[in-house]
Design an enzyme around this catalytic site. Sequence first.
Site, short mmCIF file in Angstrom:
data_model
loop_
_atom_site.label_atom_id
_atom_site.label_comp_id
_atom_site.label_asym_id
_atom_site.label_seq_id
_atom_site.Cartn_x
_atom_site.Cartn_y
_atom_site.Cartn_z
N HIS A 192 5.13 -0.58 4.92
CA HIS A 192 4.29 -1.44 4.07
C HIS A 192 4.72 -2.90 4.06
CE1 HIS A 192 7.61 -1.00 1.27
NE2 HIS A 192 7.11 -2.01 0.60
C1 UD1 Z 1 5.00 -4.74 -3.63
C2 UD1 Z 1 6.34 -5.49 -3.65
C3 UD1 Z 1 7.28 -4.88 -2.63
C4 UD1 Z 1 7.41 -3.39 -2.82
C5 UD1 Z 1 6.01 -2.77 -2.78
C6 UD1 Z 1 6.03 -1.27 -2.95
C7 UD1 Z 1 6.24 -7.87 -4.22
C8 UD1 Z 1 6.39 -9.22 -3.68
N1 UD1 Z 1 6.17 -6.88 -3.33
O1 UD1 Z 1 4.41 -4.96 -2.36
O2 UD1 Z 1 8.56 -5.46 -2.79
O3 UD1 Z 1 8.23 -2.85 -1.82
O4 UD1 Z 1 5.24 -3.36 -3.83
O5 UD1 Z 1 4.75 -0.76 -2.87
O6 UD1 Z 1 6.20 -7.71 -5.41
N2 UD1 Z 1 -2.92 -2.17 -3.88
C9 UD1 Z 1 -3.70 -1.12 -4.23
N3 UD1 Z 1 -3.35 -0.40 -5.36
C10 UD1 Z 1 -2.25 -0.69 -6.09
C11 UD1 Z 1 -1.46 -1.77 -5.71
C12 UD1 Z 1 -1.79 -2.50 -4.60
O7 UD1 Z 1 -4.69 -0.81 -3.60
O8 UD1 Z 1 -1.98 0.01 -7.09
C13 UD1 Z 1 -3.27 -2.92 -2.65
C14 UD1 Z 1 -4.01 -4.20 -2.90
O9 UD1 Z 1 -4.94 -4.37 -1.88
C15 UD1 Z 1 -2.94 -5.24 -2.76
C16 UD1 Z 1 -2.01 -4.62 -1.72
O10 UD1 Z 1 -2.08 -3.23 -1.97
O11 UD1 Z 1 -3.43 -6.47 -2.40
C17 UD1 Z 1 -0.59 -5.06 -1.84
O12 UD1 Z 1 -0.09 -4.87 -3.16
P1 UD1 Z 1 1.01 -5.89 -3.77
O13 UD1 Z 1 1.46 -5.42 -5.10
O14 UD1 Z 1 0.48 -7.29 -3.65
O15 UD1 Z 1 2.18 -5.82 -2.75
P2 UD1 Z 1 2.90 -4.58 -2.08
O16 UD1 Z 1 2.69 -4.69 -0.62
O17 UD1 Z 1 2.54 -3.28 -2.73
#
Ligand code: UD1
Length: 382
Positions: free
Chosen positions: A221
Amino acid sequence: MKLLSIAGARPNFMKLASIANAVRGINESNPSTLNKIEHIIVHTGQHYDEKMSQKFFDELNIPKPDVNLEVGSMSHAQQTAEIMKRFESVLLKEMPDFLLVVGDVNSTIACTLVASKIIYPDSCEIIRPLIIHVEAGLRSFDRTMPEEVNRILTDSLSDMLFVTEQEAVDNLQNEGINPGKIHFVGNVMIDTLYQHLKLAGKINKKDELGVKEAYGLVTLHRPSNVDKPETLKPIIECLKTISEGLSLVFPLHPRTKNNLQRFKLLDDIEKNDKIKITTPLGYLDFLSLVKDSKLVLTDSGGIQEETTVLNIPCVTLRENTERPVTVTEGSNYLIGTNPEKILEIVGQILAGKGKSSNIPKFWDGKAGDRIVSRILEEFSKF
Ligand code: UD1
């Protein structure tokens, strides 16, 4: 004593579970209502899907958050700013003695920054909460990782820094942090792992998924691996090659799924019957799969630690790790994303030449208890 803890994204929940459990233990062993710890939990809503959040609260027996800021997904700047805006009024309402943050996600730095500048009303005995960072001092020395920026800033603003390994102590001292603030207590994520191993042992996720033979487990991820087709495509090709000799189970993080779809790579792996794609898994299902796997291929931070404790070979598809003890003492191989190198190490492991791990110091299931005792000691000085 009033402690306010922050939960934001999936990797935070296993860490918070240990702290909540330790607080519960202290409260239950203390008959006097006067000396109980009041534990407020604020969920920022950074992760919000049932499978990325609520399932972990249920399985890990974490108390329901008192407040959910419902921030959701947006750019780093917007997400951090939005958490800050929404958290400020909560902090002023609750006025805890301590703010506890874990890990390195955007919620961690956002709430730390708010607490470091807050000024409680004159009627309050303290000006602001003491800031506690659990899992402090880890450094990848790669500032292109958003988490590295979050770690450095959070540590520099924290009053009590709880660390998991000696190298983290060294990093903090090299950055000029007062040694009196640093406490080497072990790993709360591993507390939670030990507490749930038995339950995970009752689950047979492999069978449920219809995987009949030995398998490797994959998680990806990191933006550096999954956000660009020129990096994601060769990794997927490499997984396909590995799957010719070892079946793979691949729970898809939403970020990775979105990108596989965007780059038109999803259909191809979904059709491959040696690669089992699943939705994100809950804690127990995932632990059951790690425990029974031949090896894990990952770019996660926490999984490097969990595989070390379970003595499962871990092939980390990153150029650096903020958790070096998993390489020096554990079962972790830091490989990067060069397909030849990945195939070589996977071949060695499958030939029975993988390394086995020692359990790092203080990864003994008691880190949460040490942390809460240390906080109580600090509170007694107020
Ligand atoms: C975040 C953390 C990362 C951690 C990861 C675990 C930061 C900078 N990054 O990254 O350190 O390892 O979480 O998962 O805080 N989304 C969903 N559902 C959710 C959450 C996210 O669909 O419940 C999708 C959205 O499209 C979003 C993307 O996932 O834009 C990324 O989510 P985000 O929280 O921005 O970053 P992670 O890659 O999950």
